[in-house]
Design a protein around this motif. Sequence first.
Motif, short mmCIF file in Angstrom:
data_model
loop_
_atom_site.label_atom_id
_atom_site.label_comp_id
_atom_site.label_asym_id
_atom_site.label_seq_id
_atom_site.Cartn_x
_atom_site.Cartn_y
_atom_site.Cartn_z
N ARG A 5 -53.89 9.38 -12.01
CA ARG A 5 -53.46 10.52 -12.82
C ARG A 5 -53.74 11.84 -12.11
O ARG A 5 -52.92 12.77 -12.15
N LYS A 6 -54.88 11.93 -11.43
CA LYS A 6 -55.22 13.15 -10.71
C LYS A 6 -54.21 13.44 -9.61
O LYS A 6 -53.82 14.59 -9.40
N ILE A 27 -51.13 12.83 -9.49
CA ILE A 27 -49.92 13.39 -10.10
C ILE A 27 -50.16 14.86 -10.46
O ILE A 27 -49.37 15.74 -10.14
N ARG A 28 -51.28 15.10 -11.14
CA ARG A 28 -51.57 16.46 -11.59
C ARG A 28 -51.75 17.44 -10.44
O ARG A 28 -51.41 18.62 -10.55
N GLU A 29 -52.29 16.95 -9.33
CA GLU A 29 -52.50 17.81 -8.15
C GLU A 29 -51.23 17.97 -7.32
O GLU A 29 -51.19 18.79 -6.40
N GLY A 30 -50.19 17.18 -7.62
CA GLY A 30 -48.95 17.27 -6.85
C GLY A 30 -49.06 16.71 -5.45
O GLY A 30 -48.29 17.08 -4.56
N VAL A 58 -46.59 12.35 -16.41
CA VAL A 58 -45.79 13.05 -15.39
C VAL A 58 -45.02 14.23 -15.95
O VAL A 58 -44.52 15.06 -15.17
N ARG A 59 -44.95 14.38 -17.25
CA ARG A 59 -44.12 15.43 -17.85
C ARG A 59 -44.53 16.81 -17.34
O ARG A 59 -45.71 17.16 -17.30
N ASP A 60 -43.55 17.56 -16.90
CA ASP A 60 -43.73 18.93 -16.42
C ASP A 60 -44.56 19.05 -15.15
O ASP A 60 -45.02 20.15 -14.80
N THR A 61 -44.74 17.94 -14.41
CA THR A 61 -45.48 18.00 -13.15
C THR A 61 -44.57 18.11 -11.93
O THR A 61 -45.04 18.46 -10.85
N VAL A 101 -43.36 15.51 -10.58
CA VAL A 101 -43.51 14.22 -9.91
C VAL A 101 -42.55 13.22 -10.56
O VAL A 101 -42.49 13.11 -11.79
N SER A 145 -38.80 11.43 -18.77
CA SER A 145 -39.42 11.51 -17.45
C SER A 145 -39.10 10.30 -16.58
O SER A 145 -39.27 10.36 -15.36
#
Length: 411
Positions: free
Chosen positions: A295-296, A298-301, A332-335, A337, A375
Amino acid sequence: MAGAAGAALAVTGTTGAAVAGAAAGAAQPLRGKPHRGREFRGMWLATVANRDWPSRAGLTAEQQRAELLRHLDTAVERRLNTVVLQVRPTADALWPSPYEPWAQYLTGTQGRDPGWDPLGTAVDEAHARGLELHAWFNPYRVANHTDPGRLAAGHPARLHPEWVLPYGGKLYYNPGLPEVRSFVQDAMLDALRRYEIDAVHWDDYFYPYPVAGQVFADDEAYARYGGDFPDRASWRRNNTDLLVSEMSVRIKETRKHTAFGISPFGVWRNIATDPEGSDTRAGVQTYDDLYADTRKWIREGWIDHVIPQLYWNIGLPVADYAKLLPWWDAVVRDTGVGLYIGEALYKAGDPAQPAAWQDPRELSRHLELARRYPSVGGHCFFSAKEVAADPIGAMTTVVADHYPTGVRPPR
């Protein structure tokens, strides 16, 4: 990869196969429904242990090439657009690498030149067919045995025995060593420098899956490098984070338009462990057991797309496809990714699997359910052998219900 999902659930002792009412209501395919444009339609082409290709070690170069082209042609016939080819199965290579020996699954002998360039051929021939070629690398697995003497002479694991740890009947590079992380990145990036690869792909193996009664003996590395961390688990997760984040930067520096995708085991954490986890009771959690905070990433791109292995049927009590799908959609929404779902085609028709997998429509229901989640940008099927053989017609049903025409992959 195929066995991991089953093993991770086996410890729970639950093999339920009921189809939830809501999911069952979504089971009717919408034949010929116009598609939303670009979509990921992939298949994994595994080389480890000759799972998909080559069909056996020791074929001639001509036979190997012919089999490879048949798999690419099958992908086109199934209206897929991406082939994820395993090119570094066990710290070896399916291209002429200066870092690692030729893979044993080609000739039967690790280090023996097969007489042709499989990865270079795969890239050229995939592109000629309008397919993307994603190069699938396994970062840390060295061998499916524990005897370094069986590795090719000059193998990096023999030259640097201090890099290697035995665990669960296999050999692994130690992720806690900075020189190991640097080396495996160098080895993988060599392929990217040589070929017009569309994406670098990793699967679910980082730290090894837990084996009862076995200890991953990284005490020395932890003593040397783990002093700034509250515990060994945090240090191990940071090691995996470093591998991912460093590779992310280096891929873009090497070939700017090449994507970076990872296909993790489908459960980040169970909700009983973490209220932000999925409503599952899986026996393995990537965060806790593989030291992979998917998950991290994804959040970090750090990655361009994620392909979680949702290798379970709709309604399975311990890991319900219909519950995991919205969890990943939300992550993943709004990331930015991409989210593509890994599908267990290999389970379709397997008598050892729950009743749901004896129904050729199970996978088609997965794709229909996925359309509810904005997504989700496509699916990837494990794996090529089943895409071709299709023993109970599950793949044929997916194509008939959801792939009326070819489409281009997302970009």
